[in-house]
Write an enzyme that holds these catalytic residues in place. Structure first.
Site, PDB file in Angstrom:
ATOM      1  N   CYS A  82      43.511  36.266 -30.821  1.00  0.00           N
ATOM      2  CA  CYS A  82      44.843  36.566 -30.299  1.00  0.00           C
ATOM      3  C   CYS A  82      45.523  35.271 -29.869  1.00  0.00           C
ATOM      4  O   CYS A  82      44.891  34.426 -29.233  1.00  0.00           O
ATOM      5  CB  CYS A  82      44.669  37.501 -29.094  1.00  0.00           C
ATOM      6  SG  CYS A  82      46.173  37.830 -28.204  1.00  0.00           S
ATOM      7  N   CYS A  95      47.190  35.439 -21.233  1.00  0.00           N
ATOM      8  CA  CYS A  95      46.817  36.785 -20.789  1.00  0.00           C
ATOM      9  C   CYS A  95      45.541  36.742 -19.951  1.00  0.00           C
ATOM     10  O   CYS A  95      45.469  37.341 -18.887  1.00  0.00           O
ATOM     11  CB  CYS A  95      46.656  37.675 -22.018  1.00  0.00           C
ATOM     12  SG  CYS A  95      45.795  39.197 -21.704  1.00  0.00           S
ATOM     13  N   CYS A 144      40.773  38.369 -22.420  1.00  0.00           N
ATOM     14  CA  CYS A 144      39.680  38.147 -23.375  1.00  0.00           C
ATOM     15  C   CYS A 144      39.241  36.686 -23.272  1.00  0.00           C
ATOM     16  O   CYS A 144      39.689  35.834 -24.037  1.00  0.00           O
ATOM     17  CB  CYS A 144      40.131  38.473 -24.802  1.00  0.00           C
ATOM     18  SG  CYS A 144      40.430  40.220 -25.040  1.00  0.00           S
ATOM     19  N   CYS A 150      48.125  43.511 -28.994  1.00  0.00           N
ATOM     20  CA  CYS A 150      46.797  43.238 -28.445  1.00  0.00           C
ATOM     21  C   CYS A 150      45.764  43.687 -29.475  1.00  0.00           C
ATOM     22  O   CYS A 150      45.695  44.877 -29.800  1.00  0.00           O
ATOM     23  CB  CYS A 150      46.616  43.995 -27.128  1.00  0.00           C
ATOM     24  SG  CYS A 150      44.925  43.946 -26.548  1.00  0.00           S
ATOM     25  N   TYR A 197      26.533  59.728 -10.369  1.00  0.00           N
ATOM     26  CA  TYR A 197      27.758  58.998 -10.746  1.00  0.00           C
ATOM     27  C   TYR A 197      28.103  59.454 -12.165  1.00  0.00           C
ATOM     28  O   TYR A 197      28.168  58.658 -13.110  1.00  0.00           O
ATOM     29  CB  TYR A 197      27.553  57.480 -10.690  1.00  0.00           C
ATOM     30  CG  TYR A 197      27.053  56.998  -9.352  1.00  0.00           C
ATOM     31  CD1 TYR A 197      27.949  56.682  -8.336  1.00  0.00           C
ATOM     32  CD2 TYR A 197      25.689  56.868  -9.099  1.00  0.00           C
ATOM     33  CE1 TYR A 197      27.496  56.240  -7.102  1.00  0.00           C
ATOM     34  CE2 TYR A 197      25.220  56.439  -7.867  1.00  0.00           C
ATOM     35  CZ  TYR A 197      26.127  56.127  -6.878  1.00  0.00           C
ATOM     36  OH  TYR A 197      25.669  55.700  -5.653  1.00  0.00           O
ATOM     37  N   GLU A 253      29.178  63.976  -9.150  1.00  0.00           N
ATOM     38  CA  GLU A 253      30.309  63.067  -9.342  1.00  0.00           C
ATOM     39  C   GLU A 253      31.320  63.323  -8.220  1.00  0.00           C
ATOM     40  O   GLU A 253      31.616  64.465  -7.898  1.00  0.00           O
ATOM     41  CB  GLU A 253      30.934  63.348 -10.732  1.00  0.00           C
ATOM     42  CG  GLU A 253      32.347  62.883 -10.939  1.00  0.00           C
ATOM     43  CD  GLU A 253      32.543  61.363 -10.856  1.00  0.00           C
ATOM     44  OE1 GLU A 253      31.717  60.621 -11.387  1.00  0.00           O
ATOM     45  OE2 GLU A 253      33.544  60.950 -10.239  1.00  0.00           O
ATOM     46  N   CYS A 282      27.620  48.214 -15.387  1.00  0.00           N
ATOM     47  CA  CYS A 282      28.594  47.349 -16.058  1.00  0.00           C
ATOM     48  C   CYS A 282      28.725  46.022 -15.324  1.00  0.00           C
ATOM     49  O   CYS A 282      29.649  45.263 -15.598  1.00  0.00           O
ATOM     50  CB  CYS A 282      29.946  48.054 -16.177  1.00  0.00           C
ATOM     51  SG  CYS A 282      30.632  48.500 -14.584  1.00  0.00           S
TER      52      CYS A 282
HETATM   53  C1  LIG Z   1      30.713  53.871 -14.219  1.00  0.00           C
HETATM   54  S1  LIG Z   1      31.338  55.476 -13.994  1.00  0.00           S
HETATM   55  C2  LIG Z   1      30.125  56.400 -14.871  1.00  0.00           C
HETATM   56  C3  LIG Z   1      30.554  57.745 -15.383  1.00  0.00           C
HETATM   57  C4  LIG Z   1      29.650  58.449 -16.374  1.00  0.00           C
HETATM   58  N1  LIG Z   1      28.249  58.310 -16.067  1.00  0.00           N
HETATM   59  C5  LIG Z   1      29.944  58.043 -17.803  1.00  0.00           C
HETATM   60  O1  LIG Z   1      29.158  57.321 -18.418  1.00  0.00           O
HETATM   61  O2  LIG Z   1      30.973  58.456 -18.338  1.00  0.00           O
HETATM   62  C6  LIG Z   1      31.024  55.767 -12.325  1.00  0.00           C
HETATM   63  C7  LIG Z   1      31.435  57.113 -11.810  1.00  0.00           C
HETATM   64  O3  LIG Z   1      30.955  57.251 -10.467  1.00  0.00           O
HETATM   65  C8  LIG Z   1      31.908  57.982  -9.713  1.00  0.00           C
HETATM   66  N2  LIG Z   1      31.590  57.685  -8.291  1.00  0.00           N
HETATM   67  C9  LIG Z   1      31.945  56.598  -7.573  1.00  0.00           C
HETATM   68  N3  LIG Z   1      31.388  56.643  -6.359  1.00  0.00           N
HETATM   69  C10 LIG Z   1      30.649  57.778  -6.299  1.00  0.00           C
HETATM   70  C11 LIG Z   1      29.821  58.360  -5.313  1.00  0.00           C
HETATM   71  N4  LIG Z   1      29.637  57.778  -4.129  1.00  0.00           N
HETATM   72  N5  LIG Z   1      29.182  59.520  -5.596  1.00  0.00           N
HETATM   73  C12 LIG Z   1      29.361  60.123  -6.799  1.00  0.00           C
HETATM   74  N6  LIG Z   1      30.139  59.609  -7.778  1.00  0.00           N
HETATM   75  C13 LIG Z   1      30.772  58.442  -7.543  1.00  0.00           C
HETATM   76  C14 LIG Z   1      33.240  57.504 -10.249  1.00  0.00           C
HETATM   77  O4  LIG Z   1      34.251  58.454  -9.991  1.00  0.00           O
HETATM   78  C15 LIG Z   1      32.929  57.356 -11.750  1.00  0.00           C
HETATM   79  O5  LIG Z   1      33.226  58.542 -12.443  1.00  0.00           O
END
Ligand SMILES: C[S@@+](CC[C@H](N)C(=O)[O-])C[C@H]1O[C@@H](n2cnc3c(N)ncnc32)[C@H](O)[C@@H]1O
Length: 462
Positions: A85, A91, A94, A173, A327, A348, A420
């Site tokens: 790009c 930007c 990247c 982009c 999560y 979640e 991540c």
């Molecule tokens: C990295 S994402 C993972 C989502 C899912 N595992 C996926 O792969 O699609 C993290 C998730 O954790 C949720 N989250 C953040 N803090 C949390 C908590 N204390 N308890 C439960 N969920 C939570 C966020 O809303 C988000 O959806």
């Protein structure tokens, strides 16, 4: 040690902002800077990569390290290629746009190795990074802030320049699907015709704050959400939404999110679908998911599919285990592994994600998953039962010690930690190993091609 510190300090005092140096880039930092050394001083330099010889200017000096800016490349690294790009330097999204893709993967593996060793204190072997099946046009979630020019009132939409809130007006982009460039350009050109202005962050005035796009590799559909600085949807906004919907056959829905708070949080809880559907459908392995404006879903579905396959394969090594999917987002892991598990509990905190997950369970006729819209730690504190395997997939900040303690209390065999952020993964693995766990493997996946970001799956036996 003291000697090194003293000599750094001495060097530090003699090094001046504005000095020019010619340096050889030795390595690459976790935040996407090339790293060089002048005596013992570490210098972080943007837009450089290992093996470059570069002329730089010192821009900032701290006690043990400094920052420099590239003036010119004297001898380019063999890892350089034509950038994907032309806007990448302005930007800043990247940071690896000028580095050969295979080399990006090697550098990312090094970033993970460094974090696991230096932060985690662990010698776990890191597997080679699994490449993304697509490294261009892969990004299916786009969130552009919007503003307007002072005099001509032209709408600007794009990412913020690094360390600023100045918008880079991105017309093209390469990491997002081509159609998104056209949709955003259409919004830029046509909102003024409907008297819709761009947001002024400083004065908290104007209408359009953000454009949020959720796309699907599977259906080729796009859900557009316009974030509006108001507490009601005006006729102009409604009419423009309908016009946008009718302009692109790929746009399957237009939502309005009303957010009139002085905040950096992009979406408020108030999302209304003006026309079409309030979700796009994505297919991962054999399951169809519904992604709404504010539900979490991985930005690169093709690479995410590799992760889901990997985790499902790991779970298949156990005989129909019970699973905690913590999560959970829209319970993506839970739903993917439900055919090889006895039962799954997905937890979640975002209620609308759980609502979307409920619909998916119904449509896929999945009976062995329970969903809880709750904080993970609070949920675990409220139950007595244990799970064979826990999948932990927290946000970038990682888990709290409290949530790791609760996870350990409620897990019999294995934790699959999906992360991540290598730094918080390393910190949390250090804590888990201090409690007697063993890290069996760490597999990186490239989900965010051309950026320094990298996703990892760690298998931890309890
Ligand atoms: C990295 S994402 C993972 C989502 C899912 N595992 C996926 O792969 O699609 C993290 C998730 O954790 C949720 N989250 C953040 N803090 C949390 C908590 N204390 N308890 C439960 N969920 C939570 C966020 O809303 C988000 O959806």
């Amino acid at each position: 040690m003291l000697q090194i510190k003293q000599s750094n300090l001495l060097y530090n005092l003699s090094m001046q902002i504005g000095e020019e140096h010619t340096v050889k880039i030795e390595s690459f930092s976790n935040l996407g800077f090339g790293i060089a050394r002048i005596d013992r001083m570490v210098i972080f330099i943007d837009n450089t990569c290992p093996d470059d010889t570069a002329k730089i200017i010192i821009t900032k000096i701290n006690k043990n390290f400094a920052y420099g800016t590239l003036i010119e490349i004297i001898e380019p690294s063999k890892y350089r290629k034509i950038p994907i790009c032309s806007m990448y330097k302005v930007c800043g999204s990247c940071q690896m746009a000028f580095i050969d893709y295979d080399c990006q993967l090697d550098l990312k593996k090094q970033i993970v190795e460094d974090a696991i060793k230096k932060i985690g204190g662990l010698n776990t072997k890191i597997n080679d990074v699994i490449a993304s099946p697509k490294n261009l046009n892969y990004r299916q979630k786009i969130q552009y802030p919007v503003s307007q020019t002072k005099n001509s009132k032209r709408i600007l939409a794009g990412y913020y320049k690094p360390q600023t809130h100045d918008i880079v007006n991105i017309k093209y982009c390469p990491v997002q699907p081509e159609i998104c460039n056209s949709i955003i350009d259409f919004i830029r050109e046509n909102t003024p015709l409907y008297n819709i202005s761009g947001y002024n962050e400083q004065n908290h005035t104007g209408d359009l704050r953000h454009i949020v796009i959720r796309g699907s590799e599977y259906s080729g559909n796009y859900l557009i959400t316009l974030v509006i600085n108001s507490n009601k949807i005006s006729n102009n906004i409604e009419n423009f939404s309908k016009r946008l919907f009718n302009e692109f056959k790929e746009v399957s829905g237009v939502c309005i999110n009303l957010n009139n708070k002085k905040t950096n949080v992009i979406l408020s809880e108030k999302t209304f679908c003006v026309i079409g559907q309030d979700f796009v459908e994505e297919k991962i392995l054999d399951k169809i998911f519904k992604i709404g404006a504010d539900t979490f879903f991985q930005v690169n579905p093709k690479s995410a599919e590799n992760i889901f396959k990997y985790v499902k394969n790991e779970i298949s090594k156990h005989e129909t285990p019970t699973i905690l999917d913590a999560y959970a987002g829209i319970a993506t892991f839970g739903i993917i592994v439900s055919d090889v598990a006895k039962s799954v509990v997905s937890v979640e905190s975002n209620k609308s994600s759980i609502e979307k997950a409920k619909e998916v369970l119904k449509e896929n006729n999945i009976k062995n998953i329970e969903l809880f819209a709750q904080d993970t730690t609070k949920y675990l504190q409220s139950i007595k039962k244990k799970f064979d395997i826990t999948i932990l997939d927290p946000p970038r900040k990682g888990c709290t010690k409290e949530s790791l303690d609760e996870t350990l209390k409620h897990t019999k065999k294995e934790i699959i930690y999906v992360s991540c952020n290598p730094a918080t993964l390393a910190r949390d693995l250090k804590y888990l190993t201090s409690k007697g766990c063993e890290v069996k493997s760490i597999q990186p996946f490239d989900m965010f091609c051309h950026t320094y970001h990298i996703e990892n799956v760690a298998i931890v036996s309890v």
